[in-house]
Write a protein that holds these residues in place. Structure first.
Motif, mmCIF file in Angstrom:
data_model
loop_
_atom_site.group_PDB
_atom_site.id
_atom_site.type_symbol
_atom_site.label_atom_id
_atom_site.label_comp_id
_atom_site.label_asym_id
_atom_site.label_seq_id
_atom_site.Cartn_x
_atom_site.Cartn_y
_atom_site.Cartn_z
ATOM 1 N N LEU A 74 0.660 -1.247 0.041
ATOM 2 C CA LEU A 74 0.071 0.038 0.080
ATOM 3 C C LEU A 74 0.745 1.395 -0.039
ATOM 4 C CD1 LEU A 74 -2.642 -1.101 2.492
ATOM 5 C CD2 LEU A 74 -2.599 -1.415 0.131
ATOM 6 N N LEU A 77 0.772 4.647 2.350
ATOM 7 C CA LEU A 77 -0.786 4.950 3.149
ATOM 8 C C LEU A 77 -0.388 4.344 4.693
ATOM 9 C CD1 LEU A 77 -3.533 5.686 2.413
ATOM 10 C CD2 LEU A 77 -3.933 3.464 1.930
ATOM 11 N N LEU A 209 -10.174 4.882 -0.858
ATOM 12 C CA LEU A 209 -9.872 3.456 -0.372
ATOM 13 C C LEU A 209 -9.928 2.476 -1.204
ATOM 14 C CD1 LEU A 209 -12.039 4.394 2.900
ATOM 15 C CD2 LEU A 209 -9.667 3.672 2.922
ATOM 16 N N ARG A 212 -6.699 2.992 -3.321
ATOM 17 C CA ARG A 212 -5.307 2.704 -2.795
ATOM 18 C C ARG A 212 -5.206 1.835 -1.728
ATOM 19 N NH1 ARG A 212 -3.194 7.834 -0.409
ATOM 20 N NH2 ARG A 212 -1.381 6.859 -0.644
ATOM 21 N N TYR A 213 -6.269 1.312 -1.248
ATOM 22 C CA TYR A 213 -6.287 0.356 -0.178
ATOM 23 C C TYR A 213 -6.643 -1.350 -0.756
ATOM 24 C CZ TYR A 213 -7.479 -2.466 3.964
ATOM 25 O OH TYR A 213 -7.624 -3.301 4.822
ATOM 26 N N HIS A 312 -6.340 -4.556 7.183
ATOM 27 C CA HIS A 312 -6.354 -3.908 8.401
ATOM 28 C C HIS A 312 -7.574 -4.199 9.376
ATOM 29 C CE1 HIS A 312 -6.439 -0.646 11.216
ATOM 30 N NE2 HIS A 312 -5.627 -0.023 10.616
ATOM 31 N N LEU A 315 -10.088 -1.298 11.197
ATOM 32 C CA LEU A 315 -10.281 -0.161 10.083
ATOM 33 C C LEU A 315 -11.641 0.783 10.875
ATOM 34 C CD1 LEU A 315 -9.453 1.249 7.369
ATOM 35 C CD2 LEU A 315 -11.507 0.266 6.418
ATOM 36 N N LEU A 369 -3.786 5.043 6.752
ATOM 37 C CA LEU A 369 -4.355 4.151 7.782
ATOM 38 C C LEU A 369 -3.270 3.756 8.769
ATOM 39 C CD1 LEU A 369 -5.812 1.672 5.069
ATOM 40 C CD2 LEU A 369 -7.210 3.549 6.237
ATOM 41 N N TRP A 372 -2.075 -0.781 13.089
ATOM 42 C CA TRP A 372 -2.249 -1.925 12.274
ATOM 43 C C TRP A 372 -1.850 -3.020 13.303
ATOM 44 C CZ3 TRP A 372 -2.909 -3.319 7.331
ATOM 45 C CH2 TRP A 372 -3.024 -2.206 6.278
#
Length: 535
Positions: A74, A77, A209, A212-213, A312, A315, A369, A372
């Motif tokens: 990612l 991010l 989201l 990019r995720y 994740h 989230l 984000l 984690w």
């Protein structure tokens, strides 16, 4: 922030020791406390280095293998994460133990001593993710409406209607948009409605989201048959079977059909290794010497199951508080084109027929984000549990002291924008109907896991219960069944049903047996699920 130390059984001097530890590593740098502190960590800002120093108890450690995989997939991010060392403290109840600091400059997430002794804090360095937690920004942009009134009882007299005079709305203004003549053309420019403003503000975030995720996570995913996957499975990924069995037994009966549907599809979601009894690996917190840089590439759903993607695990923590954003203002005047969210993805498109005033609205830009600690490799699509929370917010219910989740009026527009972006980035979701169906089943699995299992400060081993976890149950009703449930209407029926169940405690709670969860993959072949139609 002081509650963090109290929760972890540390003396009042622990905060000062954290400062001294940080100052010993960066003697010439200015340290300040982060204005927003998380529940599971204590954070100091290191301005000169664009980084933070974070202190975490062992049960909320960051898995360096997972964070490295997430950053590889990612990019920026995800914060770059390094373990700086460990601080040991005397227990809050006793000063008998000697306190000492240890520098542990290796890539191991923890040591055996850290697991056996929770009176220590792991110290991490993380690159700074700029921005504001999404809930704080949304609250400033869209304050909560007045509390919703609870439904009237049948014997409550109907209130006498009162006459309310509504001001006449302003007359729309006509703006000339063409200098050509004859004839001139005009467009109507009434002010944006609150729903339109909300949609225009949040659409770039949903697109970002997706772009990019979720899309990069899919591209970097590991096939379910990858020989690397068993060692990368963690607590939830190793125990999908056991958790579904627990949910089937412990959730209210109205969720039973959904749980059984997911159980029947688990082979297509998680792969043969999870269902047929091939060991899923010891997992653990990740050790030194392991390298995860990207993935072997997802199988695109063409195999027997979904690929496993870095996900994740929190989230939606604190109401999507782990999503960091900034507010941008785009320049007006354009009649067509696109507005990028400024960080390489998440394109907000508008047509040439849209109003010129639309592009003057502020937009929410995704910056990162964070947190984690619960990140794992899980079947792609499980992480979509977080999408629903982004489509609404918690609102108070008047006269009850309770809160409930409520979708935004523009929720379906936001959902459509998310899927439009994800399908553009992952065209396999459009081209392969089998893959799309499996992803939908994985989404249901994610909702069950994240709202059906209580967090309990990281324990993740108890099924949510009426009266104790009503907010989570209300979300399950809305996200899985599409409607709110009258929790008082069938309380007696559910209580009678629950009384006949076997539970691990007098409180009627259902807990995950950690030993069973650890061996979940190994015993799978001996406990095959019946066909979906026979459940």
């Amino acid at each position: 922030m002081h509650d963090f130390f109290t929760r972890n059984g540390l003396l009042g001097s622990a905060r000062l020791q954290c400062w001294r530890f940080a100052e010993s590593l960066y003697p010439s740098s200015a340290l300040v406390e982060a204005p927003s502190q998380g529940h599971c960590s204590y954070t100091l800002l290191l301005r000169e280095h664009d980084s933070i120093i974070q202190f975490r108890p062992p049960r909320h450690r960051l898995d360096l293998v997972i964070t490295a995989a997430a950053r590889a997939a990612l990019g920026d991010l995800v914060p770059d994460t390094q373990l700086l060392g460990t601080i040991h403290f005397p227990c809050a109840s006793s000063d008998a133990r000697q306190q000492h600091n240890t520098n542990d400059n290796n890539n191991s997430s923890s040591s055996k001593d850290d697991n056996d002794n929770d009176r220590c804090l792991l110290v991490y360095s993380l690159s700074l993710i700029r921005g504001t937690p999404l809930p704080a920004l949304l609250h400033s942009l869209f304050p909560n409406p007045p509390p919703a009134l609870p439904p009237l009882a049948e014997d409550t007299p109907t209130p006498t209607p009162t006459l309310t005079l509504t001001p006449t709305p302003p007359i729309p203004t006509w703006t000339r948009t063409s200098t050509l003549s004859p004839p001139p053309t005009f467009t109507l420019n009434p002010p944006l409605t609150p729903t339109e403003t909300q949609a225009l503000t949040l659409t770039p975030l949903l697109r970002a989201l997706a772009h990019r995720y979720f899309a990069p996570a899919f591209r970097a995913a590991l096939p379910a048959t990858s020989p690397r996957l068993p060692a990368l499975k963690r607590r939830v990924g190793r125990s999908l079977r056991a958790r579904l069995a627990l949910l089937r037994e412990g959730l209210p009966a109205r969720f039973g059909p959904v749980v059984r549907e997911v159980q029947g599809a688990l082979a297509c979601i998680a792969g043969v290794a999870e269902v047929a009894g091939v060991p899923g690996g010891a997992g653990g917190a990740g050790g030194a010497g392991e390298e995860v840089v990207g993935g072997d590439g997802g199988d695109g759903g063409g195999g027997d199951s979904l690929p496993w993607a870095v996900t994740h695990g929190d989230l939606v923590g604190a109401g999507v508080g782990n999503v960091m954003v900034e507010m941008d203002r785009c320049s007006g005047g354009a009649k067509g084109g696109s507005h990028h969210d400024g960080d390489g993805g998440g394109v907000w498109r508008w047509s040439s027929t849209q109003r010129a005033t639309d592009c003057c609205a502020g937009v929410v830009r995704l910056t990162g984000l964070v947190d984690w600690a619960e990140g794992e490799y899980l079947p792609f699509g499980v992480g979509l549990y977080g999408l629903e929370e982004l489509l609404g917010r918690m609102v108070p219910v008047a006269g009850t002291g309770r809160r409930r989740f409520e979708y935004y009026p523009c929720a379906e527009r936001l959902r459509a924008a998310f899927w439009e972006e994800l399908e553009a980035a992952v065209p396999e979701l459009v081209e392969d109907a089998v893959l799309r169906a499996r992803v939908e089943k994985a989404r249901l699995l994610g909702l069950l896991l994240w709202y059906g299992i209580a967090f309990d400060d990281g324990a993740l081993n108890r099924v949510v219960r009426p009266g104790r976890d009503d907010e989570e149950l209300q979300k399950l009703d809305l996200f899985l069944l599409g409607k709110d449930h009258d929790r008082d209407a069938d309380a007696a029926a559910e209580a009678e049903e629950d009384a006949g169940r076997d539970s691990d405690s007098d409180s009627g709670c259902f807990f995950l047996d950690e030993e069973d969860a650890q061996t979940d993959d190994k015993v799978g072949a001996q406990r095959p699920w019946p066909a979906p139609g026979k459940l």
